[in-house]
Enzyme design. Structure first.
Site, PDB file in Angstrom:
ATOM      1  N   HIS A   1       0.810  -1.222   0.000  1.00 22.65           N
ATOM      2  CA  HIS A   1       0.000   0.000   0.000  1.00 22.65           C
ATOM      3  C   HIS A   1       0.844   1.274   0.000  1.00 22.65           C
ATOM      4  O   HIS A   1       0.546   2.220   0.745  1.00 22.65           O
ATOM      5  CB  HIS A   1      -0.942   0.015   1.217  1.00 22.65           C
TER       6      HIS A   1
HETATM    7  C1  LIG Z   1      -0.156  -7.542  -5.416  1.00 22.69           C
HETATM    8  C2  LIG Z   1      -1.007  -6.449  -4.805  1.00 22.69           C
HETATM    9  C3  LIG Z   1      -2.055  -6.785  -3.948  1.00 22.69           C
HETATM   10  C4  LIG Z   1      -2.842  -5.786  -3.387  1.00 22.69           C
HETATM   11  N1  LIG Z   1      -3.966  -6.140  -2.693  1.00 22.69           N
HETATM   12  C5  LIG Z   1      -4.861  -5.183  -2.359  1.00 22.69           C
HETATM   13  C6  LIG Z   1      -6.144  -5.535  -1.866  1.00 22.69           C
HETATM   14  O1  LIG Z   1      -6.523  -6.699  -1.763  1.00 22.69           O
HETATM   15  N2  LIG Z   1      -6.994  -4.518  -1.539  1.00 22.69           N
HETATM   16  C7  LIG Z   1      -6.629  -3.204  -1.631  1.00 22.69           C
HETATM   17  O2  LIG Z   1      -7.415  -2.340  -1.245  1.00 22.69           O
HETATM   18  N3  LIG Z   1      -5.425  -2.858  -2.114  1.00 22.69           N
HETATM   19  C8  LIG Z   1      -4.563  -3.806  -2.531  1.00 22.69           C
HETATM   20  N4  LIG Z   1      -3.377  -3.446  -3.105  1.00 22.69           N
HETATM   21  C9  LIG Z   1      -3.084  -2.011  -3.262  1.00 22.69           C
HETATM   22  C10 LIG Z   1      -3.917  -1.338  -4.344  1.00 22.69           C
HETATM   23  O3  LIG Z   1      -4.212  -2.217  -5.384  1.00 22.69           O
HETATM   24  C11 LIG Z   1      -3.156  -0.100  -4.841  1.00 22.69           C
HETATM   25  O4  LIG Z   1      -2.844   0.729  -3.747  1.00 22.69           O
HETATM   26  C12 LIG Z   1      -3.948   0.719  -5.835  1.00 22.69           C
HETATM   27  O5  LIG Z   1      -4.448  -0.117  -6.829  1.00 22.69           O
HETATM   28  C13 LIG Z   1      -3.067   1.813  -6.423  1.00 22.69           C
HETATM   29  O6  LIG Z   1      -3.756   2.475  -7.437  1.00 22.69           O
HETATM   30  P1  LIG Z   1      -3.038   3.581  -8.331  1.00 22.69           P
HETATM   31  O7  LIG Z   1      -4.031   4.008  -9.331  1.00 22.69           O
HETATM   32  O8  LIG Z   1      -2.437   4.590  -7.434  1.00 22.69           O
HETATM   33  O9  LIG Z   1      -1.820   2.828  -9.015  1.00 22.69           O
HETATM   34  P2  LIG Z   1      -1.837   1.556 -10.011  1.00 22.69           P
HETATM   35  O10 LIG Z   1      -3.117   0.826  -9.928  1.00 22.69           O
HETATM   36  O11 LIG Z   1      -0.600   0.782  -9.687  1.00 22.69           O
HETATM   37  O12 LIG Z   1      -1.760   2.205 -11.424  1.00 22.69           O
HETATM   38  C14 LIG Z   1      -0.653   2.838 -11.966  1.00 22.69           C
HETATM   39  C15 LIG Z   1      -0.636   2.518 -13.451  1.00 22.69           C
HETATM   40  O13 LIG Z   1       0.212   3.414 -14.119  1.00 22.69           O
HETATM   41  C16 LIG Z   1       1.012   2.695 -15.030  1.00 22.69           C
HETATM   42  N5  LIG Z   1       2.234   3.470 -15.199  1.00 22.69           N
HETATM   43  C17 LIG Z   1       3.158   3.737 -14.251  1.00 22.69           C
HETATM   44  N6  LIG Z   1       4.123   4.500 -14.771  1.00 22.69           N
HETATM   45  C18 LIG Z   1       3.794   4.751 -16.051  1.00 22.69           C
HETATM   46  C19 LIG Z   1       4.403   5.500 -17.087  1.00 22.69           C
HETATM   47  N7  LIG Z   1       5.529   6.175 -16.876  1.00 22.69           N
HETATM   48  N8  LIG Z   1       3.808   5.523 -18.301  1.00 22.69           N
HETATM   49  C20 LIG Z   1       2.646   4.878 -18.501  1.00 22.69           C
HETATM   50  N9  LIG Z   1       2.035   4.144 -17.556  1.00 22.69           N
HETATM   51  C21 LIG Z   1       2.591   4.097 -16.338  1.00 22.69           C
HETATM   52  C22 LIG Z   1       1.236   1.366 -14.357  1.00 22.69           C
HETATM   53  O14 LIG Z   1       1.654   0.384 -15.252  1.00 22.69           O
HETATM   54  C23 LIG Z   1      -0.122   1.119 -13.758  1.00 22.69           C
HETATM   55  O15 LIG Z   1      -0.985   0.503 -14.660  1.00 22.69           O
HETATM   56  C24 LIG Z   1      -2.541  -4.415  -3.643  1.00 22.69           C
HETATM   57  C25 LIG Z   1      -1.482  -4.072  -4.492  1.00 22.69           C
HETATM   58  C26 LIG Z   1      -0.724  -5.068  -5.076  1.00 22.69           C
HETATM   59  C27 LIG Z   1       0.390  -4.673  -5.996  1.00 22.69           C
END
Ligand SMILES: Cc1cc2nc3c(=O)[nH]c(=O)nc-3n(C[C@H](O)[C@H](O)[C@H](O)COP(=O)(O)OP(=O)(O)OC[C@H]3O[C@@H](n4cnc5c(N)ncnc54)[C@H](O)[C@@H]3O)c2cc1C
Length: 559
Positions: free
Chosen positions: A471
């Site tokens: 997280h």
């Molecule tokens: C294995 C795992 C299990 C988890 N389990 C849970 C759970 O059960 N419940 C829960 O609440 N949370 C869970 N989490 C945490 C939660 O999923 C994340 O905190 C949340 O999804 C983050 O969302 P975000 O939009 O900030 O980032 P992300 O969902 O990580 O999205 C970022 C996106 O940007 C893309 N990206 C990054 N840099 C670039 C770039 N330079 N150019 C183009 N694209 C780019 C990435 O590829 C990715 O697709 C888990 C996380 C992981 C990794």
């Protein structure tokens, strides 16, 4: 693809997929979503099958595979950090547990200067807008027609009931729904699993919107730099295969997650000026908060062996997998239609805290996140750890090379409060596990095991064994311009000092919430979409929620 867009969203992840949909919904704006990873093909079993969640993490086809620097309070261990590198981002590879966090988390956000529009009353309508809480049809505090369909539990394995009863015997509460009036207590959890399949934000929001003419989605498109003219972003550069592309935009919205968003800002000249200059990057804005304030949840697995043949351990048996897999392919049912994170609870580990500071996930099997099974025929485990530790870390790029992972340090276990809560986490767990309801099922603690007893032994074990709950957050926190460490304006999501670059992902949280953070990130993205479009935000909903009444200590004065 066009040469210029109204909005370019960097990252088609959990938040980015929502933004792609919401910003293009009225057909008035051209929107481009650039995702560095592959498509999340509907036939990809490792994404769609809930129990396959242990395969993508660590696999370069799905995961960025970050690592922390050697953590000074964890015997110099480098903690592996999975991050989804695929459409849907971490929403496509996560554990599918849906936790809003405690209402008091948002009251804490709202109490910071300039953050009054992020208290619980202002966030609640956005949680409701995105949710369809299928197992709470009559609850006004839950949403009922949003794109994120949620199913609860079912937590029918007898070990769950034994664990919940044992928690009651140890003095903790039961709660019907941790995402409603009362978070504190034990019970089944909501998951974003629908009809036996993972429901990522890509599937809930982006894919249904992809037919729109004003929405383009590019996968395998890695954004490496934002191009500025003064403090105005003209566009950005991305790499796809061996080619480099330049696209122009009126607005750029960063949704690359808590690691990539600050990394890309720093690569583009937005961060602490001295650090950037030391790497040969010309600063566009001196913004020292970029990459600071890093927060996370660390967790341990406390494992037990079970004398009764009731656990789900046999479903991990390789010989059975073809049959179990076929059952899922044909009917979307059976043991692999669940992530097994079906229930748990929230407790206050001491009387000083106002609201729960420990979260439990109970699993009717004993297996680490990487798939490593405990040495027992039947077993179970809890995942537990402090939820709002005061340890703070930071992220800094090491060079101008966008392919080089940044230096990331969490400082886990670095504070008095954190260490104290870790000792309490292990002790409270053991109190629950020795209650009468667990007795028929508990034939001994496998990990950490009976040799770990003193505070020092517990902390040493945590330092050697704990893993991240995945997280990472808070690396570009919202706050007013008067706060030198704030990065994002809470009313517009714009980066301070820049005219047209905004952030909407896990980075903008000021403090991590009490629970898994996927749902709070989705709520943020929902609200950010309204703020970006200049729409009037949803009206705040002031509701009553559970608050623990602290006992006032009576002082006896001797005369
Ligand atoms: C294995 C795992 C299990 C988890 N389990 C849970 C759970 O059960 N419940 C829960 O609440 N949370 C869970 N989490 C945490 C939660 O999923 C994340 O905190 C949340 O999804 C983050 O969302 P975000 O939009 O900030 O980032 P992300 O969902 O990580 O999205 C970022 C996106 O940007 C893309 N990206 C990054 N840099 C670039 C770039 N330079 N150019 C183009 N694209 C780019 C990435 O590829 C990715 O697709 C888990 C996380 C992981 C990794």
């Amino acid at each position: 693809m066009k040469r210029k867009y109204d909005y370019i969203v960097v990252g088609g992840g959990s938040a980015g997929a929502i933004l792609g949909d919401r910003l293009s919904a009225d057909g008035k704006h051209s929107v481009l979503v650039l995702e560095a990873g592959r498509s999340d093909y509907p036939w990809d079993l490792f994404i769609q099958m809930p129990a396959a969640l242990m395969y993508p993490a660590g696999n370069p086809l799905y995961d960025w595979r970050y690592k922390s620097d050697p953590e000074p309070h964890m015997h110099g261990r480098q903690i592996a950090h999975a991050r989804g590198k695929v459409l849907g981002g971490s929403s496509s590879i996560n554990g599918m547990i849906y936790q809003r966090g405690n209402p008091l988390d948002y009251e804490r956000w709202g109490a910071d200067p300039g953050m009054d529009t992020w208290d619980f009353a202002h966030c609640l309508p956005y949680f409701k807008r995105m949710e369809n809480a299928l197992d709470s049809p009559n609850d006004d505090m839950r949403g009922h027609d949003g794109p994120i369909k949620l199913t609860r539990g079912p937590a029918t394995n007898p070990l769950f009931e034994a664990f919940f009863n044992a928690a009651s015997e140890a003095g903790h509460m039961r709660t019907p729904d941790v995402n409603s009036y009362q978070q504190e207590g034990f019970g089944p959890f909501d998951r974003h699993i629908y009809k036996g399949q993972r429901l990522s934000t890509s599937h809930a929001y982006l894919r249904p919107a992809m037919h729109r003419e004003n929405l383009d989605v590019e996968t395998r498109a890695f954004v490496t730099k934002i191009n500025f003219e003064g403090t105005r972003a003209k566009g950005l550069i991305f790499r796809k295969g061996k080619k480099e592309y330049i696209v122009e935009a009126d607005e750029i919205i960063l949704a690359g997650g808590a690691f990539n968003t600050p990394q890309l800002l720093q690569l583009s000249g937005v961060g602490e000026a001295e650090h950037l200059q030391s790497l040969g990057i010309d600063p566009v804005v001196d913004l020292p908060g970029v990459g600071e304030n890093l927060q996370d949840h660390l967790e341990v697995y406390i494992q037990y062996s079970c004398p009764k043949p009731v656990s789900e351990m046999p479903s991990l048996n390789k010989a059975k997998m073809p049959f179990i897999g076929l059952q899922w392919i044909l009917n979307k049912t059976g043991p692999v239609a669940s992530s097994h994170f079906e229930g748990g609870g929230f407790i206050r580990s001491n009387d000083d805290v106002d609201y729960p500071n420990l979260m439990y996930h109970f699993l009717p099997l004993a297996v680490r996140y990487d798939g490593q099974k405990a040495d027992t025929k039947h077993g179970f485990q809890v995942h537990v750890g402090p939820m709002y530790s005061d340890a703070r870390g930071r992220l800094r790029i090491k060079s101008k090379d966008p392919n080089e992972h940044p230096s990331i340090l969490f400082n886990y276990l670095s504070t008095e409060q954190d260490r104290r809560e870790w000792v309490e986490a292990v002790r409270r767990t053991r109190e629950i596990m020795k209650q009468p309801s667990m007795e028929p099922y508990n034939s001994g603690e496998i990990s950490p095991g009976p040799n770990v007893q003193t505070d020092e032994e517990i902390l040493d074990w945590v330092a050697r064994d704990a893993e991240t709950a995945l997280h990472p957050s808070c690396t570009a926190k919202m706050g007013p311009e008067s706060d030198p460490m704030a990065v994002v304006d809470p009313h517009t999501m714009k980066v301070h000092g820049l005219e047209n670059v905004r952030v909407a992902d896990a980075s903008v949280m000021p403090y991590i919430t009490n629970g898994n953070i996927h749902a709070p990130v989705l709520m943020l993205a929902e609200k950010a979409a309204d703020l970006i479009l200049g729409r009037k935000p949803l009206e705040p909903e002031y509701v009553d929620f559970y608050r623990h009444e602290k006992e006032t200590k009576k002082e006896t004065v001797e005369v």
